[in-house]
Motif scaffolding. Structure first.
Motif, PDB file in Angstrom:
ATOM      1  N   THR A 106       0.823  -1.282   0.018  1.00  0.00           N
ATOM      2  CA  THR A 106       0.007  -0.017  -0.160  1.00  0.00           C
ATOM      3  C   THR A 106       1.038   1.164   0.029  1.00  0.00           C
ATOM      4  O   THR A 106       0.611   2.234  -0.662  1.00  0.00           O
ATOM      5  CB  THR A 106      -1.008   0.100   1.156  1.00  0.00           C
ATOM      6  OG1 THR A 106      -1.825  -1.000   0.961  1.00  0.00           O
ATOM      7  CG2 THR A 106      -1.602   1.349   1.260  1.00  0.00           C
ATOM      8  N   GLY A 153      -4.907   2.657  -4.281  1.00  0.00           N
ATOM      9  CA  GLY A 153      -4.599   3.763  -5.096  1.00  0.00           C
ATOM     10  C   GLY A 153      -4.783   5.232  -4.674  1.00  0.00           C
ATOM     11  O   GLY A 153      -5.850   5.431  -4.062  1.00  0.00           O
ATOM     12  N   GLU A 176       2.505   1.640  -3.429  1.00  0.00           N
ATOM     13  CA  GLU A 176       1.621   2.394  -4.353  1.00  0.00           C
ATOM     14  C   GLU A 176       1.331   3.778  -4.016  1.00  0.00           C
ATOM     15  O   GLU A 176       1.345   4.614  -5.270  1.00  0.00           O
ATOM     16  CB  GLU A 176       0.437   1.471  -4.429  1.00  0.00           C
ATOM     17  CG  GLU A 176      -0.819   1.942  -5.136  1.00  0.00           C
ATOM     18  CD  GLU A 176      -2.074   1.069  -5.088  1.00  0.00           C
ATOM     19  OE1 GLU A 176      -2.811   0.790  -6.371  1.00  0.00           O
ATOM     20  OE2 GLU A 176      -2.388   0.742  -4.092  1.00  0.00           O
ATOM     21  N   PHE A 177       1.222   4.201  -2.990  1.00  0.00           N
ATOM     22  CA  PHE A 177       1.151   5.762  -2.884  1.00  0.00           C
ATOM     23  C   PHE A 177       2.356   6.543  -2.974  1.00  0.00           C
ATOM     24  O   PHE A 177       2.196   7.483  -3.458  1.00  0.00           O
ATOM     25  CB  PHE A 177       0.873   5.899  -1.315  1.00  0.00           C
ATOM     26  CG  PHE A 177       0.038   7.217  -0.941  1.00  0.00           C
ATOM     27  CD1 PHE A 177      -1.056   7.654  -1.290  1.00  0.00           C
ATOM     28  CD2 PHE A 177       0.979   8.109  -0.392  1.00  0.00           C
ATOM     29  CE1 PHE A 177      -1.740   8.813  -0.904  1.00  0.00           C
ATOM     30  CE2 PHE A 177       0.495   9.134   0.191  1.00  0.00           C
ATOM     31  CZ  PHE A 177      -0.690   9.756  -0.283  1.00  0.00           C
ATOM     32  N   SER A 223       4.500   6.266  -5.128  1.00  0.00           N
ATOM     33  CA  SER A 223       4.811   6.167  -6.438  1.00  0.00           C
ATOM     34  C   SER A 223       4.550   7.630  -7.191  1.00  0.00           C
ATOM     35  O   SER A 223       5.144   8.062  -8.056  1.00  0.00           O
ATOM     36  CB  SER A 223       4.329   5.010  -7.298  1.00  0.00           C
ATOM     37  OG  SER A 223       2.812   5.310  -7.272  1.00  0.00           O
ATOM     38  N   LYS A 229      -6.163   7.824  -6.185  1.00  0.00           N
ATOM     39  CA  LYS A 229      -7.553   8.516  -6.535  1.00  0.00           C
ATOM     40  C   LYS A 229      -8.745   8.051  -5.353  1.00  0.00           C
ATOM     41  O   LYS A 229      -9.407   8.698  -4.885  1.00  0.00           O
ATOM     42  CB  LYS A 229      -8.093   8.241  -7.863  1.00  0.00           C
ATOM     43  CG  LYS A 229      -7.285   8.655  -8.934  1.00  0.00           C
ATOM     44  CD  LYS A 229      -8.150   8.635 -10.105  1.00  0.00           C
ATOM     45  CE  LYS A 229      -7.158   9.016 -11.457  1.00  0.00           C
ATOM     46  NZ  LYS A 229      -7.690   8.901 -12.700  1.00  0.00           N
ATOM     47  N   HIS A 230      -8.560   6.815  -5.120  1.00  0.00           N
ATOM     48  CA  HIS A 230      -9.538   6.442  -3.930  1.00  0.00           C
ATOM     49  C   HIS A 230      -9.207   7.006  -2.633  1.00  0.00           C
ATOM     50  O   HIS A 230     -10.010   7.455  -2.014  1.00  0.00           O
ATOM     51  CB  HIS A 230      -9.360   4.825  -3.817  1.00  0.00           C
ATOM     52  CG  HIS A 230     -10.167   4.236  -2.639  1.00  0.00           C
ATOM     53  ND1 HIS A 230     -11.410   4.032  -2.557  1.00  0.00           N
ATOM     54  CD2 HIS A 230      -9.640   3.785  -1.467  1.00  0.00           C
ATOM     55  CE1 HIS A 230     -11.518   3.870  -1.411  1.00  0.00           C
ATOM     56  NE2 HIS A 230     -10.688   3.320  -0.718  1.00  0.00           N
TER      57      HIS A 230
END
Length: 295
Positions: A198, A271, A201-202, A204, A273-274
């Motif tokens: 998690t 992600g 992903e953030f 990045s 956006k969520h």
């Protein structure tokens, strides 16, 4: 100069504090009132908010401080910001902190000479018909020059994507008077492997930005730490990973390093956006039981 002392020990940082629909606005107001009752000292509106974005949070609360983190100096003229501040009631002015930043070259079309531009922006706030006073503004400061400016011409510094060592260095630069309020990302997941997934992903989203990577290099990280969206060493430095007690321990580490206040950002899976659109209310409640909200 005077410095703000009303941030409380712990704040919450979220891009989801900005409303784009009537339904979202209602939930934001409801969440803000609950967070005030839980004991959080400041609600930081993440991303690149405008001063107007503080209104729903100020209207829904009575005591909590509301801050922008970070309003870009390229997005709104200083005169417009000062006029918006002047239009607030005295009570709301006293609960507002304008977090200002010079943003990033790829995000601001007029980006140039950010340090000089910031000084000019502060001068414009100082000389407005109703000045926006230094004690009601803070600066997004990573390097030594901007950190020094944050202590000289604002209430203090709001560093983003930093570790406890940066906090110690910033405190040394600022001295004892100015407020130091670093942001800390938290992934509440007891499965460390999944928490790191998690976090990567953030992260990045931020690793292509030189302002952040240059600061991390100054802190002793290397280009290898940026590969694969972040080494374990990097993730462990700029995130708190684990349960609420682990998050509390990291927050206390930042406070021990010299922070006056820690702005906690709960990072959600799914992600960016969520994450940006979701109020992490369950996680904020869990953290309230573990964090040192009373000091």
């Amino acid at each position: 100069m005077a410095h703000t002392t009303d941030l409380g020990t712990i704040g919450l940082w979220s891009t989801a504090f900005r409303a784009d629909t009537p339904d979202a606005l209602g939930e934001i107001r409801e969440a803000a009132a609950e967070l005030e009752e839980l004991g959080y000292g400041t609600l930081w509106i993440g991303g690149s908010p405008r001063l107007d974005d503080t209104a729903p949070l100020l209207e829904a609360t009575e005591r909590v401080t509301v801050g922008t983190s970070i309003a870009s100096i390229w997005d709104q003229e200083a005169a417009e910001v000062a006029a918006g501040y002047a239009a607030l009631t005295p009570e709301r002015r006293e609960r507002l902190v304008l977090g200002l930043g010079a943003s990033h070259g790829h995000l601001a079309k007029d980006y140039a000479r950010p340090f000089s531009a910031m000084k000019d922006y502060l001068t414009a706030l100082d000389t407005a018909p109703v000045p926006l006073p230094a004690e009601r503004r803070m600066l997004a400061a990573l390097g030594p020059k901007m950190t020094t400016l944050a202590g000289e011409r604002a209430a203090g510094a709001l560093p983003y994507l930093v570790n406890a060592e940066h906090t110690a260095r910033a405190r040394e630069i600022l001295g004892e008077g100015p407020v130091l309020a670093p942001e800390l990302k938290v992934v509440l997941d007891a499965d460390l492997s999944r928490a790191r997934e998690t976090a990567r992903e953030f992260l990045s989203f931020y690793l292509p930005m030189p302002n952040y990577t240059n600061n991390l290099l100054r802190l002793g990280f290397t280009e290898e730490d940026f590969a694969g969206n972040g080494s374990d060493r990097l993730l462990d430095g700029v995130f708190a990973l684990g349960d609420a007690e682990a998050a509390s321990a990291r927050v206390r580490e930042f406070l021990a390093a010299g922070a006056d206040h820690v702005a906690v950002q709960v990072v959600l899976p799914g992600g960016i956006k969520h994450h940006r659109a979701t109020l992490a209310r369950a996680e904020w409640r869990a953290l309230a039981e573990a964090l040192p909200l009373g000091g």
